[in-house]
Design an enzyme around this catalytic site. Structure first.
Site, PDB file in Angstrom:
ATOM      1  N   GLU A  24      -6.878  -6.398   2.733  1.00 39.58           N
ATOM      2  CA  GLU A  24      -6.265  -6.976   3.011  1.00 39.58           C
ATOM      3  C   GLU A  24      -6.775  -8.355   3.856  1.00 39.58           C
ATOM      4  O   GLU A  24      -6.103  -9.161   4.784  1.00 39.58           O
ATOM      5  CB  GLU A  24      -5.930  -6.648   4.882  1.00 39.58           C
ATOM      6  CG  GLU A  24      -4.797  -5.064   4.494  1.00 39.58           C
ATOM      7  CD  GLU A  24      -3.384  -5.253   3.794  1.00 39.58           C
ATOM      8  OE1 GLU A  24      -3.408  -6.714   2.818  1.00 39.58           O
ATOM      9  OE2 GLU A  24      -3.081  -4.716   3.462  1.00 39.58           O
ATOM     10  N   LEU A  64       0.758  -1.292  -0.003  1.00 40.72           N
ATOM     11  CA  LEU A  64       0.280   0.576  -0.118  1.00 40.72           C
ATOM     12  C   LEU A  64       0.791   1.493  -0.128  1.00 40.72           C
ATOM     13  O   LEU A  64       0.236   1.984  -0.287  1.00 40.72           O
ATOM     14  CB  LEU A  64      -1.474   0.207   1.552  1.00 40.72           C
ATOM     15  CG  LEU A  64      -2.173  -0.769   0.807  1.00 40.72           C
ATOM     16  CD1 LEU A  64      -3.311  -1.338   2.517  1.00 40.72           C
ATOM     17  CD2 LEU A  64      -3.263  -0.430  -0.188  1.00 40.72           C
TER      18      LEU A  64
END
Length: 179
Positions: free
Chosen positions: A90, A18
């Protein structure tokens, strides 16, 4: 804390895909565009934590404070809507990662400089079902930062072999004998 950050109540520390210039940063960019995230700055974990790269080049920070290194990453203030999108990426619901509290400090702070600038945040850790076993399987050898060379090894979900879920693959990996 400025007004833009105040509107985003959750502070999220990201250390892997990320981060800026990494494969999943497009999500952070989209959240910023939609006013669901604000970049706060570069940070590092207050305490050392293991950081390893697993199957498909996926980075995992493991919830074993005191092991590993102070991990470098980025801190974002994120809205509830943004947090839901991060949780989905996630794999929180399926048990891939779990979002847990962590303390972070300015990335340049050394242990000798004390605890100035410590901020309570959350980070995505390898799920407890496999995290510690993954750390053992990787020889208890971690890294300080998921860097550019690590990011090129990342395989997007759509490009991974269709042999089962990533969780099944992780379980097979951490359960296999090291010969």
């Amino acid at each position: 804390m400025n007004a833009a950050m105040e509107a985003h109540k959750s502070l999220i520390f990201v250390y892997g895909t990320l981060k800026t210039n990494h494969p999943n940063h497009f999500l952070m960019e989209d959240l910023i565009t939609r006013n669901d995230a604000v970049f706060v700055g570069h940070r590092a974990t207050r305490s050392p934590h293991p950081l390893v790269v697993g199957l498909h080049g996926i980075p995992y920070m493991i919830n074993l404070p005191g092991s590993g290194h102070r991990v470098r990453g980025e801190l974002y203030a994120v809205s509830k809507r943004g947090l839901a999108r991060l949780d989905e990426l996630e794999g929180i619901e399926v048990g891939h990662y779990e979002r847990l509290p962590i303390e972070v400090a300015a990335a340049t702070v050394t242990e000798e400089e004390g605890s100035d600038g410590i901020v309570a945040a959350e980070a995505y850790f390898a799920h407890r079902r496999f995290g510690e076993r993954l750390w053992e399987k990787k020889g208890r050898c971690g890294m300080i930062e998921y860097g550019q060379n690590d990011g090129v090894r990342y395989v997007r979900p759509r490009d991974r072999p269709r042999s089962g879920s990533v969780l099944d693959e992780i379980e097979g990996f951490v359960s296999s004998r090291s010969d």
